[in-house]
Scaffold this active site. Structure first.
Site, PDB file in Angstrom:
ATOM      1  N   GLY A 199      -1.618  10.217  -5.832  1.00 31.51           N
ATOM      2  CA  GLY A 199      -2.259  10.975  -4.769  1.00 31.51           C
ATOM      3  C   GLY A 199      -2.367  10.120  -3.525  1.00 31.51           C
ATOM      4  CE1 TYR A 229      -5.102  21.242  -6.333  1.00 36.82           C
ATOM      5  CE2 TYR A 229      -2.951  20.345  -5.810  1.00 36.82           C
ATOM      6  CZ  TYR A 229      -3.998  20.514  -6.692  1.00 36.82           C
ATOM      7  OH  TYR A 229      -3.934  19.929  -7.936  1.00 36.82           O
ATOM      8  NE  ARG A 268      -7.218  11.722   2.254  1.00 31.39           N
ATOM      9  CZ  ARG A 268      -8.396  12.196   2.587  1.00 31.39           C
ATOM     10  NH1 ARG A 268      -8.483  13.275   3.311  1.00 31.39           N
ATOM     11  NH2 ARG A 268      -9.480  11.572   2.198  1.00 31.39           N
TER      12      ARG A 268
HETATM   13  N1  LIG Z   1      -4.180  19.828 -12.480  1.00 29.58           N
HETATM   14  C1  LIG Z   1      -5.342  19.534 -11.951  1.00 29.58           C
HETATM   15  O1  LIG Z   1      -6.378  20.140 -12.262  1.00 29.58           O
HETATM   16  C2  LIG Z   1      -5.412  18.424 -10.945  1.00 29.58           C
HETATM   17  C3  LIG Z   1      -6.655  17.887 -10.583  1.00 29.58           C
HETATM   18  C4  LIG Z   1      -6.665  16.841  -9.676  1.00 29.58           C
HETATM   19  C5  LIG Z   1      -5.478  16.354  -9.143  1.00 29.58           C
HETATM   20  N2  LIG Z   1      -4.288  16.935  -9.491  1.00 29.58           N
HETATM   21  C6  LIG Z   1      -2.999  16.465  -8.914  1.00 29.58           C
HETATM   22  O2  LIG Z   1      -2.913  15.056  -9.020  1.00 29.58           O
HETATM   23  C7  LIG Z   1      -2.685  14.490  -7.721  1.00 29.58           C
HETATM   24  C8  LIG Z   1      -3.289  13.125  -7.669  1.00 29.58           C
HETATM   25  O3  LIG Z   1      -4.706  13.212  -7.805  1.00 29.58           O
HETATM   26  P1  LIG Z   1      -5.617  12.293  -6.913  1.00 29.58           P
HETATM   27  O4  LIG Z   1      -5.233  12.505  -5.490  1.00 29.58           O
HETATM   28  O5  LIG Z   1      -7.018  12.517  -7.304  1.00 29.58           O
HETATM   29  O6  LIG Z   1      -5.065  10.907  -7.424  1.00 29.58           O
HETATM   30  P2  LIG Z   1      -5.498   9.419  -7.421  1.00 29.58           P
HETATM   31  O7  LIG Z   1      -4.204   8.693  -7.320  1.00 29.58           O
HETATM   32  O8  LIG Z   1      -6.372   9.130  -8.569  1.00 29.58           O
HETATM   33  O9  LIG Z   1      -6.376   9.204  -6.110  1.00 29.58           O
HETATM   34  C9  LIG Z   1      -5.781   9.249  -4.847  1.00 29.58           C
HETATM   35  C10 LIG Z   1      -6.773   8.808  -3.799  1.00 29.58           C
HETATM   36  O10 LIG Z   1      -7.169   7.469  -4.034  1.00 29.58           O
HETATM   37  C11 LIG Z   1      -7.313   6.783  -2.795  1.00 29.58           C
HETATM   38  N3  LIG Z   1      -6.370   5.660  -2.760  1.00 29.58           N
HETATM   39  C12 LIG Z   1      -5.149   5.620  -3.312  1.00 29.58           C
HETATM   40  N4  LIG Z   1      -4.557   4.444  -3.054  1.00 29.58           N
HETATM   41  C13 LIG Z   1      -5.416   3.731  -2.308  1.00 29.58           C
HETATM   42  C14 LIG Z   1      -5.369   2.439  -1.730  1.00 29.58           C
HETATM   43  N5  LIG Z   1      -4.308   1.649  -1.903  1.00 29.58           N
HETATM   44  N6  LIG Z   1      -6.435   2.031  -1.030  1.00 29.58           N
HETATM   45  C15 LIG Z   1      -7.510   2.834  -0.888  1.00 29.58           C
HETATM   46  N7  LIG Z   1      -7.607   4.070  -1.410  1.00 29.58           N
HETATM   47  C16 LIG Z   1      -6.577   4.508  -2.115  1.00 29.58           C
HETATM   48  C17 LIG Z   1      -6.926   7.729  -1.697  1.00 29.58           C
HETATM   49  O11 LIG Z   1      -8.109   8.255  -1.090  1.00 29.58           O
HETATM   50  P3  LIG Z   1      -8.107   8.560   0.498  1.00 29.58           P
HETATM   51  O12 LIG Z   1      -7.089   9.641   0.708  1.00 29.58           O
HETATM   52  O13 LIG Z   1      -9.487   8.995   0.777  1.00 29.58           O
HETATM   53  O14 LIG Z   1      -7.703   7.269   1.163  1.00 29.58           O
HETATM   54  C18 LIG Z   1      -6.139   8.811  -2.423  1.00 29.58           C
HETATM   55  O15 LIG Z   1      -6.257  10.095  -1.827  1.00 29.58           O
HETATM   56  C19 LIG Z   1      -3.260  15.528  -6.770  1.00 29.58           C
HETATM   57  O16 LIG Z   1      -2.793  15.386  -5.460  1.00 29.58           O
HETATM   58  C20 LIG Z   1      -2.814  16.790  -7.434  1.00 29.58           C
HETATM   59  O17 LIG Z   1      -1.449  17.037  -7.148  1.00 29.58           O
HETATM   60  C21 LIG Z   1      -4.249  17.933 -10.397  1.00 29.58           C
END
Ligand SMILES: NC(=O)c1ccc[n+]([C@@H]2O[C@H](COP(=O)([O-])OP(=O)(O)OC[C@H]3O[C@@H](n4cnc5c(N)ncnc54)[C@H](OP(=O)(O)O)[C@@H]3O)[C@@H](O)[C@H]2O)c1
Length: 336
Positions: A280, A58, A282
């Protein structure tokens, strides 16, 4: 907040975990403020979350560095799950990469060390034997994998290594793992850690039409290839089914009187094969609002709610099939 054991590792982690993928900025994420990352981690701990997921890849180690900095003085209260990239898992390299992660994380042990994607170019057995050695030495406490399909898991299981978890893409619109991977994991006591529970914002209800989704987030098999120049899956997508399902999920959320984001997170947490949901975020306020919404949704969920959500997303599940790699397909799928 409810806690669940990760396999038989003895690690008891809160169901909701913080994912740290965007921390440190990098491609597609834009500029990232370190202080905001640290505040998001502190907000997670203040909410009672006791597990953070990160990876050496990351943002070239920046996310691990920020996790390490944020946990100064609080390390012993937190389960750190990090990942090693498969190309770094040859024995000598693996050991060096583990040491580098430990340094960035400012700790002398990693709680859960996961192989990020299946190993293709060298011996799986040698890699896992090295991980077991690191476990014996106390540098890692438990071994996990991520993005492992049935054949990948079988290869790993054949080594006899004590795998406790498989971290997989799983949400209302990404249910590929249910057909084959989950039953195999259950048979071997391997828990699923769900990533992308909100499909990067889609399940928050931010978009009504595929045209509104930013290209960086429209690379998955849910979307037509022309939505993003970076699309690599070469499949027709399932946009009609996805947006029809989103309208129905929103209607269910409205009936329950809770935000859609809470429904999406609570649905993942309600699945018995899930031990953690990687939320996820930030931005501290966004994380707090999302977790509050999830806990609110949990209070009004019944088994019928889960069944209804399964029903309204069934067309998407069928259309996208059982390939758990949502970015690549066919021969190019990185999970087998
Ligand atoms: N093992 C793997 O290959 C793999 C792959 C992907 C992810 N991961 C892990 O899974 C974690 C979660 O994945 P993800 O970050 O893609 O998860 P997610 O929960 O599907 O998406 C998170 C994103 O959605 C947006 N969001 C969330 N809540 C919101 C709200 N209330 N209003 C508006 N936008 C909102 C945000 O974007 P903005 O930040 O742009 O606002 C946030 O960064 C990662 O951090 C990582 O640790 C693992």
């Amino acid at each position: 907040m409810e806690k669940r054991f990760i396999g038989n590792s003895g690690l008891e982690a809160t169901v909701y975990a913080l994912g740290t993928m965007p921390l440190g900025g990098g491609s597609g994420w834009g500029q990232e403020d370190e202080q905001q990352g640290i505040e998001t981690i502190h907000a997670a701990l203040d909410l009672g979350i006791n597990i953070l997921d990160t990876a050496e890849s990351y943002n070239n180690g920046r996310a691990e560095e920020i996790v390490g900095k944020a946990l100064e003085g609080r390390r012993d209260k937190v389960i750190i799950a990090t990942k090693i990239s498969p190309q770094n898992t040859e024995p000598a390299t693996l050991r060096a990469h583990c040491e580098a992660s430990l340094k960035r994380l400012r700790t002398d042990y990693i709680d859960l060390y996961q192989v990020h994607w299946p190993i293709r170019d060298h011996s799986v057995a040698d890699a896992l034997a090295t991980m077991e050695q690191l476990q014996t030495e106390g540098k890692i406490r438990a071994i996990g994998v991520s993005n492992h399909g049935v054949q990948d898991l079988q290869e790993v299981l054949a080594t006899g290594a004590p795998i406790v978890s498989n971290q997989m893409h799983y949400n209302l619109l990404s249910r590929a793992i249910e057909a084959e991977i989950v039953p195999l994991c259950q048979q071997h006591g391997i828990d699923i850690i769900a990533y992308m529970p909100l499909l990067q914002g889609l399940l928050v209800g931010l978009y009504d039409r595929p045209e509104q989704v930013p290209p960086f987030r429209a690379r998955t098999r849910h979307f037509k290839p022309e939505r993003s120049e970076a699309s690599r899956h070469g499949q027709p997508g399932a946009e009609e089914e996805v947006f029809a399902a989103l309208r129905q999920i929103r209607a269910i959320a409205d009936d329950l009187g809770v935000p859609m984001v809470g429904v999406a997170l609570a649905w993942v947490a309600a699945k018995p094969f899930i031990c953690n949901v990687l939320v996820g975020s930030r931005k501290p306020q966004q994380l707090v609002a999302n977790i509050q919404a999830a806990l609110e949704a949990e209070k009004v969920f019944t088994p019928d709610t889960v069944a209804e959500l399964d029903r309204v997303t069934e067309e998407v599940r069928l259309k996208l099939g059982n390939n758990p790699d949502y970015w690549q397909s066919g021969e190019a799928s990185r999970s087998r």
